[in-house]
Design a protein around this motif. Sequence first.
Motif, short mmCIF file in Angstrom:
data_model
loop_
_atom_site.label_atom_id
_atom_site.label_comp_id
_atom_site.label_asym_id
_atom_site.label_seq_id
_atom_site.Cartn_x
_atom_site.Cartn_y
_atom_site.Cartn_z
N LEU A 215 0.83 -1.20 0.00
CA LEU A 215 0.00 0.00 0.00
C LEU A 215 0.86 1.25 0.00
CD1 LEU A 215 -2.77 -1.05 2.54
CD2 LEU A 215 -2.90 -1.02 0.04
N GLY A 216 2.00 1.14 0.69
CA GLY A 216 2.90 2.29 0.72
C GLY A 216 3.55 2.55 -0.61
N GLY A 217 3.58 1.47 -1.45
CA GLY A 217 4.20 1.65 -2.77
C GLY A 217 3.40 2.56 -3.67
N ASN A 218 2.13 2.83 -3.36
CA ASN A 218 1.31 3.69 -4.19
C ASN A 218 1.44 5.16 -3.82
OD1 ASN A 218 0.26 1.45 -5.55
ND2 ASN A 218 -1.29 1.11 -3.96
N THR A 219 2.22 5.45 -2.78
CA THR A 219 2.38 6.83 -2.35
C THR A 219 3.45 7.51 -3.20
OG1 THR A 219 4.00 6.17 -0.70
CG2 THR A 219 1.70 6.20 -0.01
N SER A 220 3.65 8.78 -2.97
CA SER A 220 4.63 9.55 -3.73
C SER A 220 6.04 9.08 -3.40
CB SER A 220 4.49 11.04 -3.41
OG SER A 220 4.65 11.26 -2.02
N ALA A 221 6.99 9.46 -4.27
CA ALA A 221 8.38 9.06 -4.09
C ALA A 221 8.94 9.65 -2.80
CB ALA A 221 9.20 9.54 -5.29
N PRO A 222 9.87 8.93 -2.14
CA PRO A 222 10.49 9.43 -0.92
C PRO A 222 11.16 10.79 -1.16
CG PRO A 222 11.03 7.13 -1.27
CD PRO A 222 10.37 7.60 -2.51
N LYS A 223 10.97 11.71 -0.22
CA LYS A 223 11.56 13.03 -0.33
C LYS A 223 12.95 13.04 0.29
CE LYS A 223 7.18 15.58 -0.30
NZ LYS A 223 6.37 16.63 0.36
N VAL A 224 13.91 13.54 -0.45
CA VAL A 224 15.27 13.64 0.05
C VAL A 224 15.83 15.02 -0.27
CG1 VAL A 224 15.70 11.16 -0.22
CG2 VAL A 224 16.30 12.72 -2.07
N ALA A 225 16.78 15.44 0.55
CA ALA A 225 17.55 16.65 0.26
C ALA A 225 18.91 16.21 -0.29
CB ALA A 225 17.72 17.48 1.53
N ALA A 226 19.42 16.93 -1.25
CA ALA A 226 20.69 16.55 -1.88
C ALA A 226 21.62 17.76 -1.95
CB ALA A 226 20.46 15.97 -3.27
N VAL A 227 22.90 17.50 -1.80
CA VAL A 227 23.91 18.57 -1.78
C VAL A 227 24.95 18.30 -2.86
CG1 VAL A 227 25.64 19.77 -0.41
CG2 VAL A 227 23.59 18.85 0.70
N GLY A 228 25.28 19.32 -3.66
CA GLY A 228 26.37 19.24 -4.62
C GLY A 228 26.23 18.11 -5.61
N SER A 229 27.31 17.30 -5.72
CA SER A 229 27.34 16.22 -6.70
C SER A 229 26.33 15.12 -6.40
CB SER A 229 28.75 15.60 -6.74
OG SER A 229 29.11 15.10 -5.46
N ALA A 230 25.80 15.09 -5.18
CA ALA A 230 24.81 14.07 -4.81
C ALA A 230 23.47 14.31 -5.50
CB ALA A 230 24.61 14.04 -3.30
N VAL A 231 23.25 15.54 -6.01
CA VAL A 231 21.97 15.86 -6.67
C VAL A 231 21.79 15.00 -7.91
CG1 VAL A 231 20.63 17.64 -7.81
CG2 VAL A 231 21.96 18.21 -5.76
N ALA A 232 22.84 14.93 -8.75
CA ALA A 232 22.74 14.16 -9.99
C ALA A 232 22.55 12.67 -9.71
CB ALA A 232 24.00 14.38 -10.83
N ILE A 233 23.25 12.16 -8.70
CA ILE A 233 23.13 10.74 -8.35
C ILE A 233 21.72 10.42 -7.86
CG2 ILE A 233 23.97 8.93 -6.82
CD1 ILE A 233 26.70 10.30 -6.86
N ALA A 234 21.16 11.34 -7.06
CA ALA A 234 19.80 11.13 -6.56
C ALA A 234 18.78 11.15 -7.69
CB ALA A 234 19.47 12.20 -5.52
N GLU A 235 18.97 12.06 -8.65
CA GLU A 235 18.02 12.17 -9.76
C GLU A 235 18.12 10.98 -10.71
OE1 GLU A 235 18.94 15.97 -11.38
OE2 GLU A 235 17.61 17.07 -10.00
N GLN A 236 19.31 10.36 -10.79
CA GLN A 236 19.50 9.21 -11.68
C GLN A 236 18.67 8.00 -11.26
OE1 GLN A 236 23.69 8.40 -11.87
NE2 GLN A 236 24.15 10.16 -13.17
N THR A 237 18.34 7.92 -9.98
CA THR A 237 17.54 6.78 -9.52
C THR A 237 16.14 6.82 -10.12
OG1 THR A 237 16.72 7.96 -7.56
CG2 THR A 237 18.81 6.75 -7.34
N GLY A 238 15.63 8.02 -10.38
CA GLY A 238 14.29 8.16 -10.94
C GLY A 238 13.18 7.82 -9.99
N ALA A 239 13.51 7.62 -8.71
CA ALA A 239 12.48 7.20 -7.75
C ALA A 239 12.49 8.07 -6.50
CB ALA A 239 12.70 5.74 -7.36
#
Length: 366
Positions: free
Chosen positions: A53-77
Amino acid sequence: MTKTRYDTPGFLPATWLVAEREVRMRLRSKVFLFSSGILLLLVLAGVILPPLLGGNTSAPKVAAVGSAVAIAEQTGALDVTEVASVAEAEKLVRSEKVEAALVPSTGDSPLEVSVIALDETPSSIVGLFSVAPSVDLLDPSGQNPGLVYLVAIAFGLIFFVSALTFGSIIAQSVVEEKQTRIVEILMATVPVRVLLAGKIIGNSLLAFGQIVLVSAVTAVGMLATGQDLLLADIGPSIIWFVVFFLFGFVLLAALFAATGAMVSRQEDISSTTTPVTMLVMIPYFLIIFFYDNPVVLTIMSYVPFSAPVGMPMRVFLGDAMWWEPVLALLVLVLSTLAVIALGARIYSNSLLRTGARVSLKEALRG
């Protein structure tokens, strides 16, 4: 004419025969099989449905800093919020506006990012990476209050339902054998202590088997839904719960058999078994209301009637030293042996007495 002589079986073979009889009677009961199946289905649903049931909710919210932004966005989730500094990311985590923060790795992390979380490893986020990144907890001493409460309810409810169900079966079986005078036929073949031992062992095997099945279904359900990290966290406490339940139930089974033997009619069972029923109910209510109270949980861990619930809960919370479960188990085993001796005396002194209820004083004096 030569008379055939039948040897009376020894204590262990006779006890096993009585235990087998108890097991067969229960397994032939459609009500017992149906209720056991319902219990397993409820446990499986409780493990599988929340993640689905939790899988139908929105994607987990995360904060990202610097080079970690691109890595976080690459997951697509992930729902990524870009921030300027690690301090700002930590502020968002503490305020619970995001589930975690991804920051450039500065240590020996296998990836180029590290995860910062509040009080527990965010398995839904860590699981998105093929190699698990290092995780830093801002408040590592804490546990997810919701998870702790659910674990407390699970331990308390499973112990309550199983102990009360099989305990009541034992008491009703004893009274039924007295009412129909089957016990007189049985006692002509085997000693009273064999009847008691077989009844306790047979029903204990059934109760223990049910608990093992519940634990196995829980583990399989968690693995099937990708809750590997949670299973690793809760697994040791489940193992201790199974071990403590075995001895705790034997203790209660001896009391249910003894108090059942003190009456001769099904209608009178509650008059003698109520104190034992209270011993089953008290740990359930204590764990529900004091699941996060270390003092109450410590006391429960060493009281025989509540140790099967209290000690596994402390193991899950990480409050118990390595030797405490062993010590608590030793106390429980010794208490079980003492209660079995007491229950055997009450059982043997009451089993052939019919009519009015046998008082505890009379049952002890014989």
